[in-house]
Design an enzyme around this catalytic site. Structure first.
Site, mmCIF file in Angstrom:
data_model
loop_
_atom_site.group_PDB
_atom_site.id
_atom_site.type_symbol
_atom_site.label_atom_id
_atom_site.label_comp_id
_atom_site.label_asym_id
_atom_site.label_seq_id
_atom_site.Cartn_x
_atom_site.Cartn_y
_atom_site.Cartn_z
ATOM 1 N N CYS A 1 -9.229 -2.587 -4.475
ATOM 2 C CA CYS A 1 -7.886 -2.976 -4.009
ATOM 3 C C CYS A 1 -7.018 -1.725 -4.078
ATOM 4 O O CYS A 1 -6.178 -1.590 -4.963
ATOM 5 C CB CYS A 1 -7.324 -4.095 -4.871
ATOM 6 S SG CYS A 1 -8.375 -5.572 -4.958
ATOM 7 N N ALA B 1 -4.818 0.337 -1.937
ATOM 8 C CA ALA B 1 -3.505 0.781 -1.441
ATOM 9 C C ALA B 1 -2.428 0.663 -2.522
ATOM 10 O O ALA B 1 -2.455 -0.272 -3.321
ATOM 11 C CB ALA B 1 -3.116 -0.042 -0.217
ATOM 12 N N PRO B 2 -1.498 1.630 -2.559
ATOM 13 C CA PRO B 2 -1.310 2.756 -1.629
ATOM 14 C C PRO B 2 -2.187 3.975 -1.914
ATOM 15 O O PRO B 2 -2.031 4.997 -1.273
ATOM 16 C CB PRO B 2 0.166 3.106 -1.826
ATOM 17 C CG PRO B 2 0.435 2.760 -3.259
ATOM 18 C CD PRO B 2 -0.389 1.531 -3.547
ATOM 19 N N GLY B 3 -3.096 3.881 -2.901
ATOM 20 C CA GLY B 3 -4.098 4.925 -3.055
ATOM 21 C C GLY B 3 -4.036 5.750 -4.312
ATOM 22 O O GLY B 3 -4.802 6.709 -4.465
ATOM 23 N N LYS C 1 -5.042 5.463 -7.443
ATOM 24 C CA LYS C 1 -6.237 5.616 -8.280
ATOM 25 C C LYS C 1 -7.307 6.438 -7.568
ATOM 26 O O LYS C 1 -7.990 7.260 -8.181
ATOM 27 C CB LYS C 1 -6.751 4.243 -8.692
ATOM 28 C CG LYS C 1 -5.781 3.518 -9.635
ATOM 29 C CD LYS C 1 -6.246 2.120 -9.980
ATOM 30 C CE LYS C 1 -5.315 1.485 -11.012
ATOM 31 N NZ LYS C 1 -3.927 1.320 -10.517
ATOM 32 N N ARG D 1 -1.086 -1.881 4.597
ATOM 33 C CA ARG D 1 -1.173 -1.118 3.342
ATOM 34 C C ARG D 1 -2.321 -0.108 3.405
ATOM 35 O O ARG D 1 -2.224 0.996 2.867
ATOM 36 C CB ARG D 1 -1.358 -2.073 2.166
ATOM 37 C CG ARG D 1 -0.068 -2.776 1.760
ATOM 38 C CD ARG D 1 -0.319 -3.856 0.708
ATOM 39 N NE ARG D 1 -1.008 -3.361 -0.464
ATOM 40 C CZ ARG D 1 -0.431 -2.720 -1.476
ATOM 41 N NH1 ARG D 1 0.872 -2.479 -1.439
ATOM 42 N NH2 ARG D 1 -1.134 -2.318 -2.520
ATOM 43 N N CYS E 1 -1.410 -4.929 -13.339
ATOM 44 C CA CYS E 1 -0.060 -4.543 -13.759
ATOM 45 C C CYS E 1 0.674 -5.818 -14.202
ATOM 46 O O CYS E 1 1.807 -6.084 -13.809
ATOM 47 C CB CYS E 1 0.687 -3.804 -12.656
ATOM 48 S SG CYS E 1 0.731 -4.642 -11.071
#
Length: 436
Positions: free
Chosen positions: A106, A108-110, A112, A134, A227
């Site tokens: 999962c 986006a936005p990138g 990691k 996204r 999160c």
């Protein structure tokens, strides 16, 4: 049940009060450097008020009152990427080695994917997001930074007809969640929070984690993160997975005074803003046990396309490109180092966007400018740099320079391409990045 009450599942009254107080504070700001474009020493010299992270490599905290890094041309041109320190930590804990194939499920936005790419050499990453818009943002962020070996896809793995098992060396699953660690970023998350939504999302998270573990190779490791501060989405999901699978084990995350250990599963950690400087995260590390002591390895033969026209081959040679193979899709030439051979999965991009093919010539891409170094670029002065970032055409004579396409740079940072015609620099800087 309200947010504060539901925290009693695993926190004391004192811990809850400290967490609630920290949520009301100003959010932190942080970034990771792209050290292929700027060194740590140069960055600190230029921005002396930044604070180095105690252990994340090339990572800095900053005060937005001192530096508004998000509005700088350095951000638009991939010198650094702005990412929360909690989010970066979950990527940091993923164990990888050179040439590993990684899935960021999962993505986006990138953040990691970007963190892992910037801190490790020669990784191959498949970055997925089910939301197409996204995923396009993810693609744009990858292009700015000039990261080469990332395939971007948009695929619903939970409802996929494609059977992928024991395929990836490592996986990051930052699962969609209720977002209580986002309260400081956007107060709407707090207004929209509900316990019923927590339970609904926990069910989805468990399904995603099971699917991800199926796709993980034996002996591979997976980072599960959210999160969210909700026990049900974190240790609750982990607990259910451990009860239903016999091929996994939890890995104990390192000790640190700023980490809050899980109450039921001490191997896991919560990042609370009152202990760790960041917005917040839950992190668990899982290893897939090799029950049969046999790895399933898929060998994919990747062949360079020998039928490319001569002008494409000349361009590749002139720019010293050395990708394993090249492909053309929708008049875009890509350089690719690894294949993701699943035909029913829609790909947004593979590898580096090299150039647009226009009849009998190539228009090199913004992505390529940020992949290549600045060694052979045309150096701009401060006035020329500002004109370029505004998208303006300007005059600049360069001795013995033939008409054609060239990278322009400022302070050894590539900005993009121009088309040089008899002393005139015709601007190819992307319209969406141009400064008014």
């Amino acid at each position: 049940m309200d947010f504060k009450t539901h925290l009693k599942r695993y926190l004391s009254d004192e811990e809850i009060n400290r967490l609630m107080d920290s949520i009301k504070e100003e959010r932190t700001s942080s970034l990771i450097l792209n050290t292929s474009k700027i060194s740590n020493e140069e960055f600190i010299t230029t921005f002396p008020k930044v604070i180095k992270h105690p252990f994340l490599p090339n990572f800095y905290y900053y005060d937005k009152n001192d530096y508004d890094f998000g509005k700088s041309y350095l951000f638009d041109n991939g010198v650094y990427y702005i990412i929360d320190a909690s989010s970066a930590l979950s990527s940091f804990f993923l164990d990888v080695k050179e040439n590993d194939l990684i899935l960021d499920l999962c993505s986006a936005p990138g953040g990691k994917t970007i963190f892992k790419s910037l801190t490790n050499n020669n990784l191959k990453i498949v970055a997925n997001d089910i939301n197409y818009k996204r995923a396009l943002t993810l693609s744009s962020n990858i292009e700015k930074l000039g990261i080469k070996d990332v395939t971007i896809i948009t695929h619903d793995f939970l409802n996929s007809k494609e059977k992928i098992e024991n395929y990836f060396d490592a996986i990051i699953l930052d699962a969609p969640c209720s977002g209580s660690a986002m309260f400081r970023k956007n107060r709407e998350f707090e207004e929209l929070w509900s316990y019923n939504n927590v339970l609904k999302l926990a069910s989805i998270q468990e399904k995603l984690l099971n699917k991800a573990l199926d796709m993980l190779k034996p002996n591979g490791n997976l980072i599960y993160s959210t999160c969210s501060f909700s026990y049900e989405e974190n240790e609750g999901v982990i607990d259910n997975i451990l009860k239903t699978r016999d091929d996994i084990e939890l890995i104990y995350l390192p000790k640190n005074d700023s980490f809050f250990r899980g109450k039921m599963h001490k191997e896991t950690i919560y990042l609370f803003p009152f202990k760790y400087k960041g917005e917040g995260q839950f992190i668990a590390k899982i290893k897939k046990v090799d029950k049969n002591n046999e790895l399933i390895i898929k060998n994919i033969k990747e062949k360079r396309n020998e039928k490319l026209d001569k002008y494409i081959l000349d361009f590749i040679k002139e720019n010293n490109l050395d990708f394993k193979y090249y492909k053309v899709e929708r008049n875009i030439l890509y350089g690719v180092n690894f294949s993701f051979p699943f035909p029913t999965i829609s790909k947004i991009r593979e590898g580096i966007n090299i150039a647009e093919i226009n009849k009998n010539y190539l228009i090199p891409s913004f992505n390529l400018a940020h992949y290549l170094n600045s060694e052979n670029s045309i150096k701009l002065n401060d006035i020329e740099k500002d004109l370029y970032l505004k998208g303006e055409t300007f005059n600049k004579h360069v001795d013995n320079l033939k008409n054609g396409y060239y990278i322009v740079s400022f302070n050894n940072i590539n900005l993009g391409y121009i088309k040089y015609v008899n002393g005139v620099m015709k601007n190819l800087y992307p319209k969406g990045l141009r400064k008014r």
